[in-house]
Design a protein around this motif. Structure first.
Motif, short mmCIF file in Angstrom:
data_model
loop_
_atom_site.label_atom_id
_atom_site.label_comp_id
_atom_site.label_asym_id
_atom_site.label_seq_id
_atom_site.Cartn_x
_atom_site.Cartn_y
_atom_site.Cartn_z
N GLU A 43 0.84 -1.19 0.00
CA GLU A 43 0.00 0.00 0.00
C GLU A 43 0.88 1.25 0.00
OE1 GLU A 43 -3.40 2.14 2.87
OE2 GLU A 43 -2.57 0.17 3.37
N LEU A 45 0.79 5.11 1.26
CA LEU A 45 0.04 6.02 2.12
C LEU A 45 -0.03 7.42 1.51
CD1 LEU A 45 1.44 4.93 5.60
CD2 LEU A 45 -0.64 4.14 4.44
N GLU A 46 -0.87 8.26 2.09
CA GLU A 46 -1.07 9.61 1.56
C GLU A 46 0.21 10.43 1.57
OE1 GLU A 46 -4.19 11.51 3.68
OE2 GLU A 46 -5.78 10.20 2.88
N ASP A 47 1.11 10.15 2.53
CA ASP A 47 2.37 10.91 2.59
C ASP A 47 3.42 10.35 1.63
OD1 ASP A 47 3.08 8.56 3.79
OD2 ASP A 47 3.66 9.43 5.71
N GLY A 48 3.04 9.33 0.86
CA GLY A 48 3.95 8.76 -0.13
C GLY A 48 4.78 7.60 0.38
N SER A 49 4.70 7.29 1.66
CA SER A 49 5.48 6.17 2.21
C SER A 49 4.85 4.83 1.81
CB SER A 49 5.58 6.28 3.73
OG SER A 49 4.29 6.34 4.32
N SER A 50 5.70 3.81 1.73
CA SER A 50 5.26 2.49 1.27
C SER A 50 5.06 1.53 2.44
CB SER A 50 6.31 1.91 0.31
OG SER A 50 6.51 2.77 -0.80
N THR A 67 6.08 0.91 7.52
CA THR A 67 6.58 1.37 6.22
C THR A 67 7.98 0.85 5.95
OG1 THR A 67 7.55 3.40 7.10
CG2 THR A 67 5.22 3.46 6.49
#
Length: 249
Positions: A43, A45-50, A67
């Motif tokens: 997935e 996340l909204e902050d770009g982290s995986s 993450t």
């Protein structure tokens, strides 16, 4: 004296053979150090982290996401390992699998292997990957963490086990599933070195018509054979020595 020297040489050779036979570590595929395995991103996340890990409670509810900045996977002799603890743990785990009987490390391995493979011989078990998974996330006693290994190149129809070196020289077979893409989804309550064991599909050593049973494996049979070889060699050479002494008189 010549007879004694022959006697000593034969006994030494017999003992060496017996030790080699009695030891039953799992075989390794060629160049195992080069077998890579990576964490699959599940997935963004909204902050770009995986997201690469999911933390669950005792009711299997997802309570947190880990993450790629909090969780890493390391392969011995492939990755640059700066963390001394991870390096030591990986090298120790690899040495254990190379030199120790699998049933010393995991006493119920034969039963587990038979259940997973449908009765394939124990000697078909081969180590295909060794890796370490580490996270800065603190996993509580009542929590588990799930991570996905990107398809490590193992065919879907190949029987596998995922072993976890959870403490010192103690190993366990952990829960896992595979999806249609060949990814391996693992769930554990702690992280440290892991090994993927595969069935090499070889025919039983006793012949193609023999039943596929772990009882035909080297773990159960060969130690007895080795002891018999040593005993027979010793008795034979003692007899030769006595005959030689009788002739000298």
């Amino acid at each position: 004296m010549k007879t004694l020297r022959i006697f000593a040489s034969v006994i030494a050779a017999a003992i060496f053979l017996g030790l080699a036979v009695c030891a039953a570590p799992i075989d390794f595929v060629p160049s195992i150090e080069q077998n890579g395995v990576t964490l699959e991103v599940t997935e963004i996340l909204e902050d770009g982290s995986s997201v690469v890990g999911l933390v669950r409670d005792t009711n299997d509810n997802i309570i947190d996401k880990v993450t790629d900045g909090e969780m890493i996977i390391t392969v011995l002799n492939q990755d640059v390992i700066q963390n001394e603890v991870i390096y030591d743990n990986l090298t120790t785990a690899k040495e254990q699998l190379r030199t120790s009987s699998i049933e010393t490390l995991l006493p119920d391995f034969t039963t587990i292997w038979s259940d997973v493979t449908g009765g394939a011989p124990v000697e078909n078990a081969v180590v295909s990957h060794i890796f370490d998974v580490y996270t800065t996330y603190e996993i509580s006693e009542d929590e588990t963490i799930t991570f996905m290994l990107a398809n490590p190149g193992i065919a879907l129809d190949t029987s596998i086990l995922v072993l976890h070196n959870y403490e010192a020289n103690l190993w366990e077979a952990v829960d896992f599933t595979r999806d249609e893409a060949g990814n391996i989804i693992v769930t554990v309550d702690s992280l440290s070195p892991f090994a993927i064991i595969v069935d090499n599909g070889a025919a039983p050593s006793t012949g193609t018509d023999a039943p596929h049973s772990p009882q035909t494996g080297v773990v159960d049979v060969l130690p007895v054979v080795g002891c018999a070889i040593i005993l027979a060699a010793g008795c034979t050479m003692i007899g030769i020595y006595k005959v030689g002494k009788a002739k000298e008189k």
